[in-house]
Design a protein around this motif. Sequence first.
Motif, PDB file in Angstrom:
ATOM      1  N   UNK A   1      43.495  20.653  47.337  1.00 27.35           N
ATOM      2  CA  UNK A   1      44.589  21.348  46.662  1.00 27.35           C
ATOM      3  C   UNK A   1      44.230  22.806  46.406  1.00 27.35           C
ATOM      4  N   UNK A   2      42.987  23.047  46.008  1.00 29.43           N
ATOM      5  CA  UNK A   2      42.522  24.418  45.757  1.00 29.43           C
ATOM      6  C   UNK A   2      42.540  25.251  47.045  1.00 29.43           C
ATOM      7  N   UNK A   3      42.021  24.670  48.114  1.00 28.25           N
ATOM      8  CA  UNK A   3      41.967  25.392  49.395  1.00 28.25           C
ATOM      9  C   UNK A   3      43.374  25.707  49.896  1.00 28.25           C
ATOM     10  N   UNK A   4      44.271  24.745  49.761  1.00 32.80           N
ATOM     11  CA  UNK A   4      45.653  24.950  50.225  1.00 32.80           C
ATOM     12  C   UNK A   4      46.383  25.994  49.382  1.00 32.80           C
TER      13      UNK A   4
ATOM     14  N   UNK B   1      45.404  16.015  38.030  1.00 31.81           N
ATOM     15  CA  UNK B   1      46.027  15.062  38.943  1.00 31.81           C
ATOM     16  C   UNK B   1      46.623  13.902  38.159  1.00 31.81           C
ATOM     17  N   UNK B   2      46.017  13.604  37.038  1.00 33.80           N
ATOM     18  CA  UNK B   2      46.523  12.567  36.127  1.00 33.80           C
ATOM     19  C   UNK B   2      47.072  13.274  34.887  1.00 33.80           C
ATOM     20  N   UNK B   3      48.377  13.400  34.808  1.00 32.84           N
ATOM     21  CA  UNK B   3      48.998  14.148  33.709  1.00 32.84           C
ATOM     22  C   UNK B   3      48.684  13.549  32.342  1.00 32.84           C
ATOM     23  N   UNK B   4      48.354  12.265  32.321  1.00 34.06           N
ATOM     24  CA  UNK B   4      48.051  11.599  31.044  1.00 34.06           C
ATOM     25  C   UNK B   4      46.650  11.935  30.554  1.00 34.06           C
ATOM     26  N   UNK B   5      45.784  12.405  31.471  1.00 33.69           N
ATOM     27  CA  UNK B   5      44.403  12.732  31.102  1.00 33.69           C
ATOM     28  C   UNK B   5      44.085  14.153  31.589  1.00 33.69           C
ATOM     29  N   UNK B   6      44.321  15.167  30.784  1.00 30.89           N
ATOM     30  CA  UNK B   6      44.027  16.543  31.196  1.00 30.89           C
ATOM     31  C   UNK B   6      42.528  16.755  31.372  1.00 30.89           C
ATOM     32  N   UNK B   7      42.161  17.673  32.232  1.00 32.75           N
ATOM     33  CA  UNK B   7      40.746  17.944  32.477  1.00 32.75           C
ATOM     34  C   UNK B   7      40.162  18.748  31.321  1.00 32.75           C
ATOM     35  N   UNK B   8      39.108  18.215  30.705  1.00 29.22           N
ATOM     36  CA  UNK B   8      38.382  18.987  29.703  1.00 29.22           C
ATOM     37  C   UNK B   8      37.163  19.625  30.366  1.00 29.22           C
ATOM     38  N   UNK B   9      36.333  20.288  29.595  1.00 35.54           N
ATOM     39  CA  UNK B   9      35.173  20.981  30.167  1.00 35.54           C
ATOM     40  C   UNK B   9      34.261  20.036  30.933  1.00 35.54           C
ATOM     41  N   UNK B  10      33.944  18.894  30.326  1.00 34.85           N
ATOM     42  CA  UNK B  10      33.023  17.966  30.988  1.00 34.85           C
ATOM     43  C   UNK B  10      33.630  17.354  32.245  1.00 34.85           C
ATOM     44  N   UNK B  11      34.952  17.188  32.261  1.00 36.26           N
ATOM     45  CA  UNK B  11      35.623  16.703  33.466  1.00 36.26           C
ATOM     46  C   UNK B  11      35.499  17.718  34.590  1.00 36.26           C
ATOM     47  N   UNK B  12      35.662  18.998  34.251  1.00 40.04           N
ATOM     48  CA  UNK B  12      35.497  20.071  35.238  1.00 40.04           C
ATOM     49  C   UNK B  12      34.071  20.068  35.768  1.00 40.04           C
ATOM     50  N   UNK B  13      33.103  19.932  34.863  1.00 39.00           N
ATOM     51  CA  UNK B  13      31.693  19.942  35.266  1.00 39.00           C
ATOM     52  C   UNK B  13      31.351  18.753  36.168  1.00 39.00           C
ATOM     53  N   UNK B  14      31.980  17.588  35.927  1.00 38.36           N
ATOM     54  CA  UNK B  14      31.708  16.421  36.767  1.00 38.36           C
ATOM     55  C   UNK B  14      32.160  16.663  38.206  1.00 38.36           C
ATOM     56  N   UNK B  15      33.315  17.329  38.367  1.00 37.30           N
ATOM     57  CA  UNK B  15      33.780  17.651  39.724  1.00 37.30           C
ATOM     58  C   UNK B  15      32.825  18.637  40.394  1.00 37.30           C
ATOM     59  N   UNK B  16      32.354  19.612  39.637  1.00 37.25           N
ATOM     60  CA  UNK B  16      31.407  20.583  40.195  1.00 37.25           C
ATOM     61  C   UNK B  16      30.055  19.931  40.477  1.00 37.25           C
ATOM     62  N   UNK B  17      29.677  18.969  39.662  1.00 35.00           N
ATOM     63  CA  UNK B  17      28.435  18.237  39.893  1.00 35.00           C
ATOM     64  C   UNK B  17      28.513  17.456  41.204  1.00 35.00           C
ATOM     65  N   UNK B  18      29.667  16.836  41.454  1.00 33.43           N
ATOM     66  CA  UNK B  18      29.837  16.107  42.716  1.00 33.43           C
ATOM     67  C   UNK B  18      29.847  17.069  43.897  1.00 33.43           C
ATOM     68  N   UNK B  19      30.496  18.228  43.735  1.00 33.44           N
ATOM     69  CA  UNK B  19      30.486  19.229  44.805  1.00 33.44           C
ATOM     70  C   UNK B  19      29.056  19.696  45.074  1.00 33.44           C
TER      71      UNK B  19
END
Length: 246
Positions: A142-145, A176-194
């Motif tokens: 989504x970011x790349x697009x 992506x899940x409107x019921x669960x907004x991304x917090x700081x740690x959620x952002x970091x988990x995606x970056x950790x996987x990247x």
Amino acid sequence: MHTSRTFSIHFWLNLAKKKGDLAPIYARVTIDGKRAEISLKRETSVTYWDTKSKKTTSRTIEGKALNQYLDQVYAKLLECYKQLSSGFELVTSKRIKARFLGQDENHKTLIDLVTYHNENMTGVLKPGTLKNYYTTEHYLVRYINQKLKTNDIYLKQLSYSFIIDFEQYLRKSPSLNSAIPLNNNGVMKHLERLKKLINMALDLEWMDKNPFARYKLKFHKHQKSFLSKDELQIIEDTLKKCILDL
């Protein structure tokens, strides 16, 4: 169109696939008599094709644009040949074709890496963990697009600024899940996987530089709170009542 004794580039029309007066254009790379053919995803009129110059003689805007495109293809194929030769690598017609199409290891993309990881980690990672990688993939795509206006990016193009920009995108864009907004740690988990994906690319020698070298993941620590005596007493009284009611 010879550039050396053993290397040549030749454009030709595939008449076997001719439809009416139109035929698809192919490029043929030959090294030491061994060929590799590349479909250029273009077609032109057989009537106006010059077999000597390997170009169209049409003077229309489309004809001039086609000839410019063929010049660009020729230059790119020649550059692929020079890159392989200067790098002291085995130079074959198939390797030039692969590099031209971006299919060799020096032209692996981010989506190539994600796909390779997910395919090879099936059965290795727990289903829940692998599912999280698919979610990270969705954010990356989504970011790349949306921000880069493209479908993919070469691994060699990844940089520190890509990491920073992706982080800000995650923080500011809808979850992506409107019921669960991304917090700081959620952002970091995606970056950790990247980051783990990038480490795999480095191990596979698909990348020379690590864009995460100067980046630090910043997780927020959550302090555990203890129940007060009053709260413990309420729980105890509730449990006693439940037992008496049985």
